[in-house]
Design a protein around this motif. Structure first.
Motif, PDB file in Angstrom:
ATOM      1  N   VAL A 671       0.869  -1.172   0.000  1.00 43.33           N
ATOM      2  CA  VAL A 671       0.000   0.000   0.000  1.00 43.33           C
ATOM      3  C   VAL A 671       0.907   1.223   0.000  1.00 43.33           C
ATOM      4  O   VAL A 671       1.835   1.313   0.814  1.00 43.33           O
ATOM      5  N   VAL A 672       0.669   2.134  -0.916  1.00 38.47           N
ATOM      6  CA  VAL A 672       1.485   3.339  -0.974  1.00 38.47           C
ATOM      7  C   VAL A 672       1.077   4.257   0.184  1.00 38.47           C
ATOM      8  O   VAL A 672      -0.097   4.573   0.331  1.00 38.47           O
ATOM      9  N   PRO A 673       2.044   4.653   1.033  1.00 38.15           N
ATOM     10  CA  PRO A 673       1.686   5.553   2.143  1.00 38.15           C
ATOM     11  C   PRO A 673       1.056   6.836   1.602  1.00 38.15           C
ATOM     12  O   PRO A 673       1.438   7.320   0.531  1.00 38.15           O
ATOM     13  N   ASP A 674       0.094   7.367   2.379  1.00 30.99           N
ATOM     14  CA  ASP A 674      -0.676   8.528   1.910  1.00 30.99           C
ATOM     15  C   ASP A 674       0.210   9.690   1.479  1.00 30.99           C
ATOM     16  O   ASP A 674      -0.072  10.382   0.515  1.00 30.99           O
ATOM     17  N   ALA A 675       1.270   9.902   2.240  1.00 29.71           N
ATOM     18  CA  ALA A 675       2.064  11.115   1.999  1.00 29.71           C
ATOM     19  C   ALA A 675       2.920  11.007   0.736  1.00 29.71           C
ATOM     20  O   ALA A 675       3.546  11.980   0.333  1.00 29.71           O
ATOM     21  N   LEU A 676       2.993   9.812   0.122  1.00 33.76           N
ATOM     22  CA  LEU A 676       3.954   9.646  -0.967  1.00 33.76           C
ATOM     23  C   LEU A 676       3.288   9.395  -2.313  1.00 33.76           C
ATOM     24  O   LEU A 676       2.270   8.708  -2.419  1.00 33.76           O
ATOM     25  N   ASP A 677       3.912   9.961  -3.325  1.00 32.21           N
ATOM     26  CA  ASP A 677       3.544   9.681  -4.705  1.00 32.21           C
ATOM     27  C   ASP A 677       4.032   8.255  -5.024  1.00 32.21           C
ATOM     28  O   ASP A 677       5.149   7.878  -4.635  1.00 32.21           O
ATOM     29  N   PRO A 678       3.220   7.430  -5.679  1.00 22.72           N
ATOM     30  CA  PRO A 678       3.630   6.031  -5.927  1.00 22.72           C
ATOM     31  C   PRO A 678       4.962   5.924  -6.646  1.00 22.72           C
ATOM     32  O   PRO A 678       5.793   5.054  -6.330  1.00 22.72           O
ATOM     33  N   PHE A 679       5.198   6.798  -7.605  1.00 25.70           N
ATOM     34  CA  PHE A 679       6.438   6.742  -8.363  1.00 25.70           C
ATOM     35  C   PHE A 679       7.647   6.995  -7.449  1.00 25.70           C
ATOM     36  O   PHE A 679       8.643   6.262  -7.473  1.00 25.70           O
ATOM     37  N   VAL A 680       7.534   8.039  -6.613  1.00 29.38           N
ATOM     38  CA  VAL A 680       8.637   8.360  -5.698  1.00 29.38           C
ATOM     39  C   VAL A 680       8.815   7.227  -4.690  1.00 29.38           C
ATOM     40  O   VAL A 680       9.940   6.798  -4.383  1.00 29.38           O
ATOM     41  N   PHE A 681       7.694   6.724  -4.181  1.00 30.15           N
ATOM     42  CA  PHE A 681       7.705   5.613  -3.226  1.00 30.15           C
ATOM     43  C   PHE A 681       8.505   4.433  -3.792  1.00 30.15           C
ATOM     44  O   PHE A 681       9.344   3.842  -3.110  1.00 30.15           O
ATOM     45  N   LEU A 682       8.280   4.128  -5.058  1.00 30.46           N
ATOM     46  CA  LEU A 682       8.904   2.943  -5.634  1.00 30.46           C
ATOM     47  C   LEU A 682      10.339   3.165  -6.104  1.00 30.46           C
ATOM     48  O   LEU A 682      11.182   2.292  -5.969  1.00 30.46           O
ATOM     49  N   PHE A 683      10.627   4.339  -6.677  1.00 31.14           N
ATOM     50  CA  PHE A 683      11.913   4.500  -7.382  1.00 31.14           C
ATOM     51  C   PHE A 683      12.932   5.418  -6.714  1.00 31.14           C
ATOM     52  O   PHE A 683      14.088   5.431  -7.112  1.00 31.14           O
ATOM     53  N   SER A 684      12.509   6.209  -5.737  1.00 31.28           N
ATOM     54  CA  SER A 684      13.466   7.116  -5.106  1.00 31.28           C
ATOM     55  C   SER A 684      14.584   6.307  -4.450  1.00 31.28           C
ATOM     56  O   SER A 684      14.364   5.183  -3.992  1.00 31.28           O
ATOM     57  N   GLU A 685      15.776   6.896  -4.427  1.00 30.56           N
ATOM     58  CA  GLU A 685      16.925   6.181  -3.871  1.00 30.56           C
ATOM     59  C   GLU A 685      17.445   6.814  -2.588  1.00 30.56           C
ATOM     60  O   GLU A 685      18.654   6.789  -2.309  1.00 30.56           O
ATOM     61  N   SER A 686      16.558   7.392  -1.785  1.00 31.33           N
ATOM     62  CA  SER A 686      16.973   7.961  -0.505  1.00 31.33           C
ATOM     63  C   SER A 686      17.793   6.941   0.275  1.00 31.33           C
ATOM     64  O   SER A 686      17.439   5.762   0.335  1.00 31.33           O
ATOM     65  N   ALA A 687      18.888   7.432   0.874  1.00 27.66           N
ATOM     66  CA  ALA A 687      19.774   6.529   1.609  1.00 27.66           C
ATOM     67  C   ALA A 687      19.205   6.275   3.006  1.00 27.66           C
ATOM     68  O   ALA A 687      18.186   6.842   3.392  1.00 27.66           O
ATOM     69  N   GLY A 688      19.871   5.419   3.749  1.00 27.24           N
ATOM     70  CA  GLY A 688      19.468   5.158   5.132  1.00 27.24           C
ATOM     71  C   GLY A 688      18.155   4.411   5.246  1.00 27.24           C
ATOM     72  O   GLY A 688      17.406   4.614   6.199  1.00 27.24           O
ATOM     73  N   ARG A 689      17.862   3.551   4.284  1.00 26.38           N
ATOM     74  CA  ARG A 689      16.596   2.819   4.343  1.00 26.38           C
ATOM     75  C   ARG A 689      16.821   1.319   4.160  1.00 26.38           C
ATOM     76  O   ARG A 689      17.791   0.868   3.556  1.00 26.38           O
ATOM     77  N   ALA A 690      15.861   0.567   4.681  1.00 18.34           N
ATOM     78  CA  ALA A 690      15.854  -0.880   4.469  1.00 18.34           C
ATOM     79  C   ALA A 690      14.416  -1.329   4.552  1.00 18.34           C
ATOM     80  O   ALA A 690      13.576  -0.654   5.151  1.00 18.34           O
ATOM     81  N   VAL A 691      14.141  -2.464   3.932  1.00 25.52           N
ATOM     82  CA  VAL A 691      12.816  -3.056   4.073  1.00 25.52           C
ATOM     83  C   VAL A 691      12.991  -4.344   4.870  1.00 25.52           C
ATOM     84  O   VAL A 691      13.962  -5.080   4.671  1.00 25.52           O
ATOM     85  N   VAL A 692      12.083  -4.565   5.820  1.00 25.20           N
ATOM     86  CA  VAL A 692      12.190  -5.760   6.652  1.00 25.20           C
ATOM     87  C   VAL A 692      10.866  -6.514   6.673  1.00 25.20           C
ATOM     88  O   VAL A 692       9.799  -5.912   6.514  1.00 25.20           O
ATOM     89  N   ALA A 693      10.942  -7.824   6.860  1.00 23.89           N
ATOM     90  CA  ALA A 693       9.753  -8.654   7.018  1.00 23.89           C
ATOM     91  C   ALA A 693       9.658  -9.060   8.491  1.00 23.89           C
ATOM     92  O   ALA A 693      10.586  -9.650   9.043  1.00 23.89           O
ATOM     93  N   VAL A 694       8.547  -8.679   9.120  1.00 25.32           N
ATOM     94  CA  VAL A 694       8.380  -8.874  10.557  1.00 25.32           C
ATOM     95  C   VAL A 694       7.271  -9.910  10.787  1.00 25.32           C
ATOM     96  O   VAL A 694       6.159  -9.744  10.290  1.00 25.32           O
ATOM     97  N   PRO A 695       7.565 -10.980  11.537  1.00 25.46           N
ATOM     98  CA  PRO A 695       6.493 -11.915  11.896  1.00 25.46           C
ATOM     99  C   PRO A 695       5.436 -11.164  12.719  1.00 25.46           C
ATOM    100  O   PRO A 695       5.779 -10.296  13.521  1.00 25.46           O
ATOM    101  N   ARG A 696       4.158 -11.537  12.517  1.00 29.24           N
ATOM    102  CA  ARG A 696       3.088 -10.801  13.205  1.00 29.24           C
ATOM    103  C   ARG A 696       3.289 -10.787  14.719  1.00 29.24           C
ATOM    104  O   ARG A 696       3.033  -9.796  15.386  1.00 29.24           O
ATOM    105  N   SER A 697       3.790 -11.898  15.245  1.00 30.85           N
ATOM    106  CA  SER A 697       3.958 -11.988  16.695  1.00 30.85           C
ATOM    107  C   SER A 697       4.994 -10.993  17.219  1.00 30.85           C
ATOM    108  O   SER A 697       5.028 -10.679  18.403  1.00 30.85           O
ATOM    109  N   GLU A 698       5.860 -10.511  16.337  1.00 29.18           N
ATOM    110  CA  GLU A 698       6.933  -9.618  16.772  1.00 29.18           C
ATOM    111  C   GLU A 698       6.640  -8.166  16.444  1.00 29.18           C
ATOM    112  O   GLU A 698       7.440  -7.279  16.750  1.00 29.18           O
ATOM    113  N   GLU A 699       5.490  -7.915  15.796  1.00 28.77           N
ATOM    114  CA  GLU A 699       5.267  -6.580  15.267  1.00 28.77           C
ATOM    115  C   GLU A 699       5.349  -5.499  16.346  1.00 28.77           C
ATOM    116  O   GLU A 699       6.031  -4.487  16.196  1.00 28.77           O
ATOM    117  N   LEU A 700       4.646  -5.749  17.445  1.00 25.56           N
ATOM    118  CA  LEU A 700       4.580  -4.730  18.481  1.00 25.56           C
ATOM    119  C   LEU A 700       5.963  -4.453  19.064  1.00 25.56           C
ATOM    120  O   LEU A 700       6.376  -3.302  19.232  1.00 25.56           O
TER     121      LEU A 700
END
Lengths: 750, 87
Positions: A671-700
């Motif tokens: 889901v594209v966050p409200d504040a972001l344009d989909p294109f920027v969300f997908l293609f921008s190369e801002s540094a200092g970022r990572a994507v992680v997969a969190v098990p539901r039990s660990e989310e909180l």
């Protein structure tokens, strides 16, 4: 021709000497005469010319490299710093790790297979010379345009050479990079990294001390390989036709000889038989003898005619300059020589006492009893010329930075956005590199935990405690071209982030600085900016530069390559079973984007692939944020809060998602966050970022940790199905993504 | 059908690990007296049509660009007269 002895040189002060042909400048030749108080002999001239070449003396770069020492952060882990064959880092449990990245660029252009193979061999010997057992290699590679005919010649040769040599040695190749850009046409970058492991007490240094100690040359016989290669081949701009101006004698590697050399040397270390040791690389015996003597008490006497030869017609000058591979030089106490030679014989390695350490201060070399070299070794090895080359910000830099990618047309609708995602995933730089990495043995020795395409390569170094080390190399010439200071920092930030993404704590840095001609003030400015940026960033991140290599003159005619600082970061992980892989493997896990996404497209993969554009400014660097992100990634890995993590770099979020989905064979719904344009969300190369997969039990627990530490964490979707879906935009079945991502390279070079 | 032979050898100054391995093995097998071994490769090309100057020029080009790596290897081209005589 009669022998040019020291006496003969003193008697014939006016003899013509080929200093210019050997690459020396007039004032350098004059300085040699001043140091010696007479003209140099032919052998001395050969030694000075190779040792004072750019490649060996760092004469243009060392005034800038000093910053790595001056700005080095306090770091208790650093056991041996810059200046030795390689730096050594404490990784705990009594283990020390040494690593270094080096270039073998020009030789690999001339003869791709042997150039790349001997690049691996050279860096492995550097690591061995520190006392360590080499445990893994990595190769950051850069080639010209993927569809250029010469890339078809260079790339398969380089890859086969790396694979051939590394596989024969039984060393896993755990990572690296492959980048295509027309700027590397005619100047491919073949960098090679090696990691070695030892116990603290096994560290060996390259110095010759203790009068009476013997100098032993062991390994392969000396032949005509690469004579003059170091000064001629490694530092000569190719002419515009792409042919080297001088024909080199290509060095040929023999990995089986190197394997014997490794095992033989490690056994010699175990029995504590050496007082000092040095590998023979560029500049061969000239380098080894002068550096060993210079770092020790100074005096050494060598009988050059005792050197075992492959070609008996070699002259003393040629023997001193030969770059025959698979050779080492050791300093051994007289009562240990017998045992030393015994071990060499057992391993079928030729070993010869060629001289001894003296209590004098001169390096003296004799040929059948006649003296042909009499020099102060420091003047050869450590006190070569130093240039303060002029540098100036090029006048085109402003126009380049003003050429903002914001003006580039963006995808008009969801269909076009979808098409561009596929196009990027299949572009040569973003496409799967499996065609290349599958030719390397990644798992030999059974200790490889992670290898390409993971964020960093990871090997276990203790089978009982599961202690491991991780290494990542990164560099982005496009960023560095836009802003060399920031570009170098981005390279460090990315490698640092990659190590942390796998759960390891970054400790130290090695760098390979690939640039054009230092005689061009614009290139020199890029170099000065990049080194300053890297040194500043290392200070903030607390990761010292432990060593590395500078490769200059990477240019064809007046056109230099993009400034390409390649940065390797080494990290430690207490328990490799806690590592974080990049694959999305569990359906239902939540995807979080860590860090801030801004509109940053300067130098981006999107601007290159879709618009063939390079302009604007590279992404901003926030090193404190990088450090925080790394801490979160490491904590989350240790405490089992995340099951996958992937760093965001070239290609932005969508490229990271493509790779993680394909790696795990699972789709994702975003889901594209409200504040972001989909294109920027997908293609921008801002540094200092990572994507992680969190098990539901660990989310909180995970979001609480990010919240408490102040790291923005945005829930962007879930691992699900067999499609990559961006809600309200598009969906791409994994099969279609896989075809786009995995058929590119085989199609180009397969 | 005429045969043209292309012999490819590593240049003399280039290290030949295969040749060295053979040389080291010889005394172990009881074959003494061989000071050095260089190993090369031989291509036998069965040529369609006449082996005239044009054909040989083409074979030279082929050898220089494909059969031999002229950065590290030398090659020679010769017509196998025995085969020519038979045909």
């Amino acid at each position: 021709m009669s022998l040019d002895t020291v006496k003969h040189a003193a008697d014939t002060p006016d003899a013509d000497q080929p200093w210019a042909e050997l690459g020396l400048k007039e004032d350098e030749y004059a300085r040699i005469r001043e140091i010696l108080g007479r003209r140099p002999t032919g052998a001395e001239l050969a030694m000075y010319s190779v040792m004072w070449s750019e490649h060996c003396s760092y004469k243009s770069s060392k005034v800038h490299l000093k910053q790595f020492g001056e700005k080095a952060p306090e770091n208790d882990a650093l056991l041996v710093g810059i200046g030795e064959n390689a730096g050594v880092v404490d990784v705990g449990q009594g283990y020390a790790v040494t690593f270094k990245v080096e270039s073998h660029n020009h030789p690999s252009y001339i003869e791709p297979y042997q150039g790349a193979a001997t690049g691996v061999g050279g860096i492995v010997r550097d690591i061995l010379a520190m006392g360590a057992r080499p445990v893994a290699v990595m190769d950051p590679l850069r080639f010209g345009a993927a569809d250029h005919p010469d890339t078809k010649r260079v790339l398969p040769g380089v890859v086969a050479g790396i694979g051939g040599y590394g596989n024969c040695l039984g060393l896993p190749n755990i990572g690296g990079e492959v980048v295509f850009d027309p700027c590397y046409q005619g100047n491919p970058l073949v960098n090679a990294l090696c990691v070695g492991v030892m116990k603290h007490e096994d560290i060996h240094l390259a110095k010759a001390s203790g009068a009476g100690n013997k100098v032993i040359l062991y390994g392969a016989r000396t032949g005509g390989d690469g004579i003059g290669g170091v000064s001629v081949l490694a530092s000569e701009t190719f002419d515009a036709a792409g042919k080297p101006a001088k024909r080199p004698a290509v060095q040929v590697g023999d990995p089986f000889q190197e394997k014997l050399l490794i095992e033989c040397t490690l056994e010699i270390f175990r029995e504590k038989l050496v007082a000092g040791i040095q590998d023979l690389g560029g500049a061969g015996l000239s380098c080894a003898t002068s550096e060993l003597a210079s770092a020790g008490s100074g005096g050494m006497r060598v009988e050059l005619d005792t050197v075992p030869l492959r070609d008996s017609s070699l002259s003393p000058e040629e023997i001193l300059m030969s770059e025959s591979q698979e050779r080492m030089c050791a300093i051994v106490e007289p009562d240990k020589v017998g045992r030393f030679l015994e071990i060499c014989e057992k391993w079928d390695v030729i070993a010869t006492v060629i001289g001894e350490v003296t209590d004098g201060s001169r390096l003296e070399i004799f040929w059948h009893g006649e003296q042909i070299v009499d020099v102060p070794p420091r003047s050869v090895a450590h006190e070569g010329p130093t240039y303060h080359r002029p540098y100036a910000r090029p006048e085109w830099q402003d126009a380049l930075q003003a050429d903002d990618p914001a003006k580039l047309p963006r995808p008009a609708d969801a269909a076009e956005l979808r098409a561009q995602v596929l196009r990027l995933a299949g572009s040569p730089n973003q496409a799967s590199k499996a065609w290349i990495t599958d030719q390397y043995d990644r798992f030999v020795q059974g200790n490889t935990v992670l290898a390409q395409p993971e964020d960093s390569g990871m090997v276990r170094i203790d089978e009982e405690t599961n202690l491991g080390v991780a290494v990542a190399t990164d560099g982005n010439g496009r960023y560095a071209k836009l802003d060399p200071y920031t570009g170098a920092q981005l390279a460090l930030a990315e490698a640092y982030r990659n190590v942390a993404a796998t759960g390891a704590k970054p400790l130290a840095v090695s760098d390979c600085l690939n640039f054009g001609s230092p005689e061009d003030p614009a290139v020199m400015w890029q170099f000065a900016e990049a080194t300053r940026g890297l040194a500043d960033a290392c200070q903030v991140l607390g990761t010292p530069v432990t060593g590395g290599n500078v490769s200059l003159y990477n240019q064809t005619g007046d056109t230099a390559i993009h400034p390409t600082p390649v940065v390797a970061v080494l990290g430690v992980i207490d328990d490799v079973t806690r590592r974080t892989p990049m694959a999305f493997a569990e359906e239902g896990q939540l995807l979080y984007l860590l860090g801030d996404t801004r509109e940053e497209l300067g130098g981006s993969a999107w601007s290159q692939v879709v618009h063939d554009h390079l302009g604007g400014l590279p992404p901003r660097v926030d090193l404190e944020r990088e450090r925080l992100l790394a801490e979160i990634l490491i904590s989350a890995s240790r405490d089992g809060m995340i099951d996958a993590a992937h760093d965001l770099s070239d290609g932005g979020l969508v490229q990271a998602l493509v790779e993680s989905c394909l790696r795990g064979g699972k789709g994702a719904r975003l889901v594209v966050p409200d504040a972001l344009d989909p294109f920027v969300f997908l293609f921008s190369e801002s540094a200092g970022r990572a994507v992680v997969a969190v098990p539901r039990s660990e989310e909180l627990r995970f979001t609480d940790m990010c919240g408490a530490r102040g790291l923005p964490a945005t829930r962007i979707g879930v691992v699900d199905g067999d499609e990559l879906v961006v809600q309200g935009q598009f969906g791409i079945p994994l099969d279609e993504l896989r075809t786009a991502h995995e058929t590119t390279l085989p199609g180009l070079v397969g | 059908m005429a045969r043209v032979v292309v012999d490819v050898m590593l240049k003399p100054e280039i290290l030949d690990p295969q040749g060295q391995a053979v040389q080291r093995a010889l005394p172990r097998l009881g074959f003494e007296g061989i000071a050095d071994v260089r190993q090369g490769k031989r291509f036998e090309l069965e040529v369609e049509g006449p082996v005239d100057e044009a054909a040989l020029a083409r074979i030279h080009e082929m050898a220089g660009t494909f059969l031999a790596n002229t950065v590290i290897e030398d090659f020679t081209v010769r017509v196998d007269e025995a085969v020519r005589a038979e045909s």
